[in-house]
Design a protein around this motif. Structure first.
Motif, PDB file in Angstrom:
ATOM      1  N   MET A 220       1.018  -0.993   0.234  1.00  0.00           N
ATOM      2  CA  MET A 220       0.000  -0.112   0.203  1.00  0.00           C
ATOM      3  C   MET A 220       0.423   1.191   0.204  1.00  0.00           C
ATOM      4  SD  MET A 220      -2.402   1.605   2.607  1.00  0.00           S
ATOM      5  CE  MET A 220      -3.186  -0.435   3.651  1.00  0.00           C
ATOM      6  N   ARG A 221       0.293   1.740  -1.227  1.00  0.00           N
ATOM      7  CA  ARG A 221       1.082   3.460  -0.669  1.00  0.00           C
ATOM      8  C   ARG A 221       0.353   4.694  -0.130  1.00  0.00           C
ATOM      9  NH1 ARG A 221       4.945   4.513  -5.898  1.00  0.00           N
ATOM     10  NH2 ARG A 221       3.448   6.262  -6.055  1.00  0.00           N
ATOM     11  N   ILE A 222       0.670   5.365  -0.323  1.00  0.00           N
ATOM     12  CA  ILE A 222      -0.043   7.009   0.228  1.00  0.00           C
ATOM     13  C   ILE A 222       0.404   7.966  -0.646  1.00  0.00           C
ATOM     14  CG2 ILE A 222      -1.587   7.955   2.054  1.00  0.00           C
ATOM     15  CD1 ILE A 222      -1.466   5.523   3.911  1.00  0.00           C
ATOM     16  N   LEU A 223       0.059   8.672  -1.515  1.00  0.00           N
ATOM     17  CA  LEU A 223       0.612   9.836  -1.548  1.00  0.00           C
ATOM     18  C   LEU A 223       0.589  11.563  -1.629  1.00  0.00           C
ATOM     19  CD1 LEU A 223       1.264   8.016  -4.791  1.00  0.00           C
ATOM     20  CD2 LEU A 223       2.879   8.170  -3.289  1.00  0.00           C
ATOM     21  N   ASN A 224       0.746  12.008  -0.678  1.00  0.00           N
ATOM     22  CA  ASN A 224       0.190  12.938  -0.186  1.00  0.00           C
ATOM     23  C   ASN A 224      -0.826  13.016   0.503  1.00  0.00           C
ATOM     24  OD1 ASN A 224       2.694  14.602  -1.392  1.00  0.00           O
ATOM     25  ND2 ASN A 224       1.891  14.520  -3.375  1.00  0.00           N
ATOM     26  N   ARG A 225      -1.428  12.237   1.282  1.00  0.00           N
ATOM     27  CA  ARG A 225      -2.733  11.568   1.847  1.00  0.00           C
ATOM     28  C   ARG A 225      -3.610  11.972   1.318  1.00  0.00           C
ATOM     29  NH1 ARG A 225      -4.535  14.796   7.501  1.00  0.00           N
ATOM     30  NH2 ARG A 225      -6.828  13.722   7.579  1.00  0.00           N
ATOM     31  N   LYS A 226      -3.660  12.130  -0.861  1.00  0.00           N
ATOM     32  CA  LYS A 226      -4.506  12.317  -1.100  1.00  0.00           C
ATOM     33  C   LYS A 226      -5.316  10.957  -1.758  1.00  0.00           C
ATOM     34  CE  LYS A 226      -4.270  17.129  -1.611  1.00  0.00           C
ATOM     35  NZ  LYS A 226      -4.075  18.009  -2.173  1.00  0.00           N
ATOM     36  N   THR A 227      -4.039  10.021  -2.365  1.00  0.00           N
ATOM     37  CA  THR A 227      -3.871   9.239  -3.485  1.00  0.00           C
ATOM     38  C   THR A 227      -3.709   7.794  -2.376  1.00  0.00           C
ATOM     39  OG1 THR A 227      -3.675  10.477  -5.280  1.00  0.00           O
ATOM     40  CG2 THR A 227      -2.963   7.987  -5.655  1.00  0.00           C
ATOM     41  N   LEU A 228      -4.165   6.735  -2.723  1.00  0.00           N
ATOM     42  CA  LEU A 228      -3.878   5.374  -2.514  1.00  0.00           C
ATOM     43  C   LEU A 228      -3.266   4.543  -3.372  1.00  0.00           C
ATOM     44  CD1 LEU A 228      -6.673   4.964   0.854  1.00  0.00           C
ATOM     45  CD2 LEU A 228      -3.922   5.381   0.860  1.00  0.00           C
ATOM     46  N   GLU A 229      -2.274   3.730  -3.182  1.00  0.00           N
ATOM     47  CA  GLU A 229      -2.356   2.747  -4.474  1.00  0.00           C
ATOM     48  C   GLU A 229      -2.506   1.575  -2.807  1.00  0.00           C
ATOM     49  OE1 GLU A 229       0.879   3.781  -6.622  1.00  0.00           O
ATOM     50  OE2 GLU A 229       0.093   5.083  -7.570  1.00  0.00           O
ATOM     51  N   ILE A 230      -3.246   0.229  -3.800  1.00  0.00           N
ATOM     52  CA  ILE A 230      -3.413  -0.563  -2.644  1.00  0.00           C
ATOM     53  C   ILE A 230      -3.913  -1.922  -3.490  1.00  0.00           C
ATOM     54  CG2 ILE A 230      -4.557  -2.227  -0.955  1.00  0.00           C
ATOM     55  CD1 ILE A 230      -6.815   1.222  -0.818  1.00  0.00           C
ATOM     56  N   THR A 231      -2.699  -2.785  -2.792  1.00  0.00           N
ATOM     57  CA  THR A 231      -2.594  -3.894  -3.648  1.00  0.00           C
ATOM     58  C   THR A 231      -3.063  -4.788  -2.515  1.00  0.00           C
ATOM     59  OG1 THR A 231      -0.414  -4.316  -2.462  1.00  0.00           O
ATOM     60  CG2 THR A 231      -0.603  -3.486  -4.597  1.00  0.00           C
ATOM     61  N   GLY A 232      -3.578  -6.127  -2.968  1.00  0.00           N
ATOM     62  CA  GLY A 232      -3.964  -8.031  -2.771  1.00  0.00           C
ATOM     63  C   GLY A 232      -5.158  -7.746  -1.865  1.00  0.00           C
ATOM     64  N   VAL A 233      -6.353  -6.789  -3.050  1.00  0.00           N
ATOM     65  CA  VAL A 233      -7.243  -7.041  -2.533  1.00  0.00           C
ATOM     66  C   VAL A 233      -7.799  -7.458  -3.581  1.00  0.00           C
ATOM     67  CG1 VAL A 233      -9.726  -5.358  -3.631  1.00  0.00           C
ATOM     68  CG2 VAL A 233      -7.460  -4.206  -2.839  1.00  0.00           C
ATOM     69  N   LYS A 234      -9.123  -8.776  -3.205  1.00  0.00           N
ATOM     70  CA  LYS A 234      -9.702  -9.395  -3.483  1.00  0.00           C
ATOM     71  C   LYS A 234     -10.322  -8.886  -4.191  1.00  0.00           C
ATOM     72  CE  LYS A 234      -7.921 -12.835  -0.645  1.00  0.00           C
ATOM     73  NZ  LYS A 234      -8.344 -13.832   0.118  1.00  0.00           N
ATOM     74  N   GLU A 235     -11.722  -8.086  -3.523  1.00  0.00           N
ATOM     75  CA  GLU A 235     -13.140  -7.273  -4.160  1.00  0.00           C
ATOM     76  C   GLU A 235     -13.256  -6.227  -3.363  1.00  0.00           C
ATOM     77  OE1 GLU A 235     -17.294  -9.594  -3.453  1.00  0.00           O
ATOM     78  OE2 GLU A 235     -15.534 -10.957  -3.515  1.00  0.00           O
ATOM     79  N   VAL A 236     -14.091  -5.379  -4.481  1.00  0.00           N
ATOM     80  CA  VAL A 236     -14.861  -4.773  -3.362  1.00  0.00           C
ATOM     81  C   VAL A 236     -15.869  -4.342  -2.887  1.00  0.00           C
ATOM     82  CG1 VAL A 236     -14.542  -1.589  -4.308  1.00  0.00           C
ATOM     83  CG2 VAL A 236     -12.762  -2.425  -5.074  1.00  0.00           C
ATOM     84  N   ASP A 237     -16.176  -4.818  -1.961  1.00  0.00           N
ATOM     85  CA  ASP A 237     -17.961  -5.035  -1.074  1.00  0.00           C
ATOM     86  C   ASP A 237     -18.207  -3.637  -1.629  1.00  0.00           C
ATOM     87  OD1 ASP A 237     -16.681  -7.597  -0.758  1.00  0.00           O
ATOM     88  OD2 ASP A 237     -16.909  -7.939   1.061  1.00  0.00           O
ATOM     89  N   SER A 238     -18.198  -2.282  -1.305  1.00  0.00           N
ATOM     90  CA  SER A 238     -18.689  -1.106  -1.523  1.00  0.00           C
ATOM     91  C   SER A 238     -17.991   0.165  -1.282  1.00  0.00           C
ATOM     92  CB  SER A 238     -20.158  -1.232   0.128  1.00  0.00           C
ATOM     93  OG  SER A 238     -19.393  -1.284   0.888  1.00  0.00           O
ATOM     94  N   PHE A 239     -18.851   1.128  -1.621  1.00  0.00           N
ATOM     95  CA  PHE A 239     -18.177   1.971  -1.415  1.00  0.00           C
ATOM     96  C   PHE A 239     -18.974   3.558  -1.859  1.00  0.00           C
ATOM     97  CE2 PHE A 239     -17.274   1.180  -5.988  1.00  0.00           C
ATOM     98  CZ  PHE A 239     -17.831   1.912  -7.738  1.00  0.00           C
TER      99      PHE A 239
END
Length: 82
Positions: A1-20
């Motif tokens: 996981m990377r957080i760039l300037n508290r404005k962009t997240l890059e997340i790995t290891g995601v199996k599913e997006v349940d809700s957003f």
């Protein structure tokens, strides 16, 4: 996981997006459920085949919900599906 300037997240290891929505994302990851809270959240990129999700917006909180936090996860799910 990377957080760039508290404005962009890059997340790995995601199996599913349940809700957003613009204030909260619920992701199923290889390490349990991940809740991301903030404002003006938007999905920038989604590649479930590679397990990668990018989210932009202002991030306030990130919380993992795993088997050790069953009560907290149960409370969150009951609120989501009322």
């Amino acid at each position: 996981m990377r957080i760039l300037n508290r404005k962009t997240l890059e997340i790995t290891g995601v199996k599913e997006v349940d809700s957003f929505d613009s204030e909260e994302f619920l992701l199923q990851t290889s390490m349990g459920y991940l809740v991301i809270r903030g404002e003006n959240l938007q999905m920038k990129n989604l590649n479930v085949d590679d397990g990668e999700v990018s989210i932009k917006g202002r991030v306030f909180e990130m919380t993992y919900l795993d088997e050790n936090h069953g009560e907290k996860a149960k409370g969150l799910f009951s609120k989501l599906f009322k």
